[in-house]
Scaffold this motif. Sequence first.
Motif: not given
Length: 250
Positions: A37-40, A42-44, A51-52
Amino acid sequence: MNRFMYNVVFYLFTIIIIIALLMTGLNPFIAWILTVILVMTLYLVISLYRHKKRINLLDEDCDPEAFLAQTAKQRKITGRNKRANTFFDIDEAAGLMCLGKYQEAASILDSVDKSRLSTKNGIQLVYYINLIGCYYELGEKEKAEELFDNKISTLSPINKRLVTATEIVIIERYYANEDYQHAKEKLSLLLKNPYISKRQKLSLLYILGLINKQEGNIEDAHKNFQYVIDNGNKLAIVEKSKLHIQEAND
């Protein structure tokens, strides 16, 4: 950072998190779930930030060269996915358009696999807006009109940014059809839109300058073009604006 190094950092970070959680005495299964959960998450967050930041190179810094360079780097990291690669093709075309390289941009857009363009995330609408813009600039008005009638009218903008982009292509259509009155009316309203980017504002002011020039309002046209010159950085419309001012002074 290349793809290999990006993956190494990602895996090392994952290992560090799960070790840290295990050291707190958590059940290994729970520790693993929390790590995922934490890694995903953070990845997002990192992906959205990158991207921004990349998009801002074009929309706020008005630096299509830097945008294209960063897009090429990002493509190397995440471009193996065919759908992601399609997004990068559309971004690359947008950068080329801002450099005035409309034929190159149109060639890239023509080669895109249309089956990968989704209406849910708005990318299909972006694709056709950009392709229509290329056709108008290349003087292929019939192609632009056909796409506008068959595509733009059937695709709904999913957010305020796309609403703005759609309004701009409508203004471009008015201008191409020499309907300057409607173009100016919509343009004046859109310039007050808080969601408009710096690049979009400059594009609109350039169109306004062209309209003022056509209608003989040389002083107003000069102001429009000068604003583009002062704020447009590396956009192609900067050099075009300089030529219009030079023509008026000759």
